[in-house]
Design a protein around this motif. Structure first.
Motif, short mmCIF file in Angstrom:
data_model
loop_
_atom_site.label_atom_id
_atom_site.label_comp_id
_atom_site.label_asym_id
_atom_site.label_seq_id
_atom_site.Cartn_x
_atom_site.Cartn_y
_atom_site.Cartn_z
N GLU A 63 32.79 4.98 40.51
CA GLU A 63 32.84 4.29 39.30
C GLU A 63 32.00 4.83 38.31
N GLN A 64 32.40 4.60 36.93
CA GLN A 64 31.42 4.92 36.05
C GLN A 64 31.94 4.15 34.97
N ARG A 65 30.86 4.01 33.98
CA ARG A 65 31.12 3.24 32.68
C ARG A 65 30.31 3.96 31.60
N GLY A 66 31.01 3.81 30.32
CA GLY A 66 30.59 4.48 29.05
C GLY A 66 31.33 4.00 27.79
N GLU A 67 31.48 4.83 26.89
CA GLU A 67 32.04 4.53 25.80
C GLU A 67 32.99 5.66 25.27
N LEU A 68 34.22 5.29 24.49
CA LEU A 68 35.12 6.37 24.26
C LEU A 68 35.08 6.05 22.40
N TRP A 69 35.36 7.29 21.84
CA TRP A 69 35.65 7.12 20.46
C TRP A 69 36.16 8.25 19.80
N LEU A 70 36.74 8.25 18.65
CA LEU A 70 37.28 9.58 17.83
C LEU A 70 36.38 9.49 16.66
N THR A 71 36.00 10.85 16.37
CA THR A 71 35.29 11.05 15.05
C THR A 71 36.10 11.25 14.14
N SER A 72 35.53 10.96 12.69
CA SER A 72 36.45 11.11 11.66
C SER A 72 37.11 12.43 11.47
N ASP A 73 36.63 13.61 11.97
CA ASP A 73 37.47 14.66 12.14
C ASP A 73 38.12 15.03 13.21
N GLY A 74 38.45 13.83 14.05
CA GLY A 74 39.55 14.12 15.21
C GLY A 74 39.18 14.45 16.34
N ILE A 75 37.54 14.52 16.78
CA ILE A 75 36.86 14.74 18.06
C ILE A 75 36.68 13.79 18.96
N ALA A 76 37.45 13.84 19.85
CA ALA A 76 37.64 12.82 20.99
C ALA A 76 36.22 12.94 22.00
N VAL A 77 35.63 11.76 22.10
CA VAL A 77 34.29 11.82 22.67
C VAL A 77 34.44 10.71 23.89
#
Length: 223
Positions: A63-77
């Motif tokens: 298992e792992q936990r964290g966060e996801l997001w897309l930057t304003s210029d479309g980079i997926a993190v």
């Protein structure tokens, strides 16, 4: 005496019915792709996730936990907080892996720890392993389904009504035999315009599932 049906007319009706039945899978397919394209995943909004995965090297799911997001210029993190801090980024055709130095692993400021850590860059390979999984996640979250449409067949199942909107499940199956050796299927579940769950199967004992933990809102009941 009863009038006999016109053979030509009967033939035309049968042909039309067959044509309609042949068109139904395509219509359902279009509905699935429209649902994915309409997903709401705002730029710069960080969403917590919980992940479980299993492969042939593990005796039990990790298992792992964290966060996801897309930057304003479309980079997926995809930033993992536990069990250890690391970050995976997709920047165009590059996969970037960032990790803090050991002495900074427990630093309070994760951004600083990652900025001062190590970074590895690789060409993104959409056909293999973890790269393929991350690329699919990016495509889904960004709402750009053109690559997915080219490579997968889709099936949409309508489920129950929920507080978030009408629940649904979409299954994606690779068309190409080479891709099927890497990925058996992808299942996505959500409600309204919000994705809640992804399950990526690479075999009976090789899979990854990600649950997105959005904060509760009052404006997400849009179907």
């Amino acid at each position: 005496m009863a009038r006999q049906p016109d053979a030509g007319r009967v033939g035309r009706v049968v042909a039309a019915a067959l044509a309609l039945s042949a068109a139904l899978p395509a219509a359902a397919d279009e509905t699935a792709w429209k649902r994915l394209a309409d997903l709401r995943f705002p730029r710069e909004e960080r969403v917590a996730f919980a992940e479980r995965h299993l492969n042939r090297l593990l005796r039990a799911p990790a298992e792992q936990r964290g966060e996801l997001w897309l930057t304003s210029d479309g980079i997926a993190v995809m930033r993992v907080h536990a069990p250890r801090l690391e970050e995976r980024r997709i920047e165009g055709d590059r996969l970037v892996l960032r990790r803090p130095h050991r002495r900074q692993t427990d630093a309070g400021d994760r951004d600083v720890a990652l900025d001062n850590g190590t970074e590895r860059r690789r060409k993104l390979d959409r056909d293999r392993g973890a790269h393929l999984v991350l690329a699919i996640i990016l495509d889904v979250l960004s709402g750009d389904v053109s690559e997915l449409r080219r490579r997968f067949d889709s099936t949409l199942t309508s489920l129950h009504q929920s507080a978030e909107g009408h629940a649904w499940e979409i299954q994606l199956v690779p068309r190409d035999s080479r891709l099927r050796r890497e990925l058996v299927s992808v299942r996505l579940r959500g409600a309204g315009r919000r994705l809640a769950f992804l399950h990526l199967s690479r075999g009976a004992k090789n899979w990854r599932e990600i649950r997105l933990l959005f904060p509760a809102r009052g404006d997400e009941s849009v179907n």
